[in-house]
Design an enzyme around this catalytic site. Structure first.
Site, short mmCIF file in Angstrom:
data_model
loop_
_atom_site.label_atom_id
_atom_site.label_comp_id
_atom_site.label_asym_id
_atom_site.label_seq_id
_atom_site.Cartn_x
_atom_site.Cartn_y
_atom_site.Cartn_z
N HIS B 61 38.16 34.62 37.32
CA HIS B 61 36.95 35.25 37.89
C HIS B 61 36.16 35.87 36.76
O HIS B 61 36.62 35.96 35.62
CB HIS B 61 37.33 36.25 38.98
CG HIS B 61 38.06 37.48 38.52
ND1 HIS B 61 39.30 37.43 37.94
CD2 HIS B 61 37.71 38.79 38.55
CE1 HIS B 61 39.70 38.66 37.67
NE2 HIS B 61 38.75 39.50 38.01
N HIS B 63 34.83 38.92 36.16
CA HIS B 63 34.84 40.31 35.70
C HIS B 63 34.99 40.34 34.18
O HIS B 63 35.70 39.52 33.61
CB HIS B 63 35.96 41.11 36.39
CG HIS B 63 35.58 41.59 37.77
ND1 HIS B 63 36.49 41.84 38.75
CD2 HIS B 63 34.35 41.89 38.29
CE1 HIS B 63 35.85 42.26 39.84
NE2 HIS B 63 34.55 42.29 39.59
N ASP B 65 36.59 42.03 32.03
CA ASP B 65 37.91 42.09 31.37
C ASP B 65 38.63 40.74 31.40
O ASP B 65 39.72 40.60 30.85
CB ASP B 65 38.79 43.20 31.98
CG ASP B 65 39.00 43.06 33.49
OD1 ASP B 65 38.07 42.64 34.19
OD2 ASP B 65 40.11 43.38 33.95
N HIS B 66 38.00 39.74 32.00
CA HIS B 66 38.59 38.40 32.02
C HIS B 66 37.76 37.37 31.25
O HIS B 66 38.22 36.24 31.05
CB HIS B 66 38.79 37.93 33.48
CG HIS B 66 39.78 38.77 34.23
ND1 HIS B 66 41.03 38.32 34.56
CD2 HIS B 66 39.71 40.06 34.66
CE1 HIS B 66 41.69 39.29 35.18
NE2 HIS B 66 40.91 40.36 35.26
N HIS B 138 39.10 39.11 46.15
CA HIS B 138 38.86 40.11 45.10
C HIS B 138 37.42 40.65 45.13
O HIS B 138 36.92 41.13 44.12
CB HIS B 138 39.18 39.47 43.74
CG HIS B 138 39.17 40.44 42.60
ND1 HIS B 138 39.84 41.63 42.63
CD2 HIS B 138 38.55 40.39 41.39
CE1 HIS B 138 39.65 42.27 41.49
NE2 HIS B 138 38.85 41.55 40.72
N ASP B 208 42.79 38.22 39.80
CA ASP B 208 42.89 39.49 40.53
C ASP B 208 42.71 39.23 42.02
O ASP B 208 41.87 38.45 42.43
CB ASP B 208 41.78 40.45 40.07
CG ASP B 208 41.95 40.88 38.62
OD1 ASP B 208 42.87 40.38 37.95
OD2 ASP B 208 41.13 41.70 38.17
ZN ZN Z 1 38.87 41.68 38.43
#
Ligand code: ZN
Ligand code: ZN
Lengths: 309, 309
Positions: B61, B63, B65-66, B138, B208
């Protein structure tokens, strides 16, 4: 005022030098970041810098090793509760990069973010400082920032005032504001009891560049010049072809600009520990007051000494 | 086949856990990355992974942090001489993020880059593998990837062949191809001299998510399930509200999907060393064969044992 180098390598990270970033901590506690390569926020975890205290970020140019840490740092600053405005200055394109990254990743910042795209020769006024931009020579738009601290009023000499029988109170303020006063028939002039104005410091931080007279102009008379030295002296042609500088070229800029102090950074990962002593020596042969930056090194930038009355 | 966890933290990096990434190293030597948070390339500097060997990146996904480590890793892979094609799979938006980052930073890759935007329930065919995507829960589009290795032909038993007087050569190939042969009046069938087919391994790596029956469906019967466990058991409401899972919820997915092994990751930075033992215990109480991932941990994923002839 102090400068902490967070990333001092060139192009790609190594285990020893991260990609570019430096933090200028002001006397007010505010921190200004210059460039923000990937993992700058990670470097900050090991430094005594708080994300919420970063109020301005100055981007010299848009190469990945100078900007890819921005979206993550912006997000973490919000996550950690930063609420004060953050202003980012950088060349045209920085806005589209950041807006796309934040939109796609669904990052909602809980503080106001202002992104200002800069040009050559503009002047930015920040509380107590004037910043000027200067275009360098790096193939793509790359800037140096000249940060000039405002002059500060001289110190009021309490001993001298006591001697003259002046008691603390509104009279102090009059003197500070430049008015002469009369006390028991004597005239006391501000210059009798106040030291000379304290000159502001001037720090010039350059982005990646070939040797350039524009850098010399921008750095004229600075207290500190931070200039890249990607390559050693013998790689002058390579440096020129890739729009980078050698140690000696950085030192020549410092010399011609008559700065007081040079710190070189943006060191190629081809150089190992032993080589780095050699890099420093090459620069010092041309401009003796040179230091080489390593990650997590902090240098104090002292106020200039002034004569006392 | 082995999996190395490069970043096992949630949301923001800490000194102990970086943001998300895991590397699946195949028997061929090729490496597939799952997610690529900021500083994944830095984590790779300390792992035995070569950037040029990374041939696919699967993004769960968008976000930050990914994904915020992607542009830098792509650039460094080129800088270090990677020339083979790189394919990136990810949700809609990944293409615009990467294209903007590469364009603005003037990054020119010296290898072909293909970006494929995925949807729920699609099947990707890669040499020797079938990968299926499964949408999770998520808040934003988040996927799990089910990686199924093809079945491999059984081993030809050289001893047995020798006993039967069969000499290496074209006859071996016939047997391997499933043909029976005749030798001195005897019929030798492939099943006489070749072990049973070796079942391929199945690894499911989830992005997530809240507890979700979709994760159960996707993970059905897998040899290894990698599932987030951002929070401890007592934070179930918090986990639900923020579209994350607790330790117990991850274990419940493993249980219901009847997988053989669970590794939990994406651990909130609120948990310290002592707490992490507790997190693991919570999960193990529900699903005993659970491990907790730490940065730079590598787990072997063995072939399933098969009976010998
Ligand atoms: Zn996430
Ligand atoms: Zn550059």
């Amino acid at each position: 005022m102090e400068i902490t180098f967070l990333g001092t390598g060139a192009g790609i990270p190594s285990t020893k030098r991260n990609v570019s970033s430096a933090a200028l901590r002001l006397d007010s506690g505010d921190t200004w970041l210059f460039d923000c390569g990937e993992a700058t926020q990670h470097q900050i975890l090991s430094a005594s810098i708080t994300l919420s205290k970063i109020t301005k970020i100055f981007i010299t140019h848009l190469h990945g090793d100078h900007i890819f840490g921005l979206p993550g740092l912006l997000g973490s600053r919000s996550f950690q509760g930063g609420q004060s405005e953050l202003v980012i200055y950088g060349p045209k394109g920085i806005k589209s990069f950041l807006e796309t990254a934040l939109r796609v990743s669904n990052t909602h910042l809980r503080y106001p973010l202002r992104i200002e795209e800069i040009e050559d020769g503009i002047e930015l006024n920040e509380k107590g400082f004037t910043i000027r931009t200067g275009l360098l020579e790096h193939g793509i738009e790359s800037y140096g920032y000249r940060v000039e601290e405002d002059e500060k009023p001289g110190t009021l000499h309490a001993d001298k005032l006591m001697q003259l029988g002046v008691k603390p109170g509104p009279i102090y303020k009059k003197l500070k504001d430049g008015e002469s006063i009369e006390l028991d028939g004597h005239i006391i002039r501000p210059t009798d009891v106040i030291g000379p104005a304290i000159k502001g410091r001037c720090v010039v931080i350059c982005g990646d560049t070939r040797y350039s007279n524009r850098a010399v102009d921008l750095a004229k008379g600075a207290d500190l010049l931070v200039h890249e030295a990607t390559f050693s002296q013998d790689k002058q042609t390579l440096a020129h072809d890739y729009y980078h500088s050698t140690t000696v070229e950085a030192a020549r800029v410092a010399n011609r600009a008559e700065v007081s102090w040079l710190i070189v950074n943006h060191i190629s990962s081809r150089y190992q520990d032993e080589d780095e002593r050699q890099l420093l020596n090459e620069a010092r042969a041309v401009y003796p007051n040179t230091d080489i930056a390593f990650d997590q090194m902090t240098f104090q930038i002292p106020l200039k000494k002034t004569g006392s009355i």
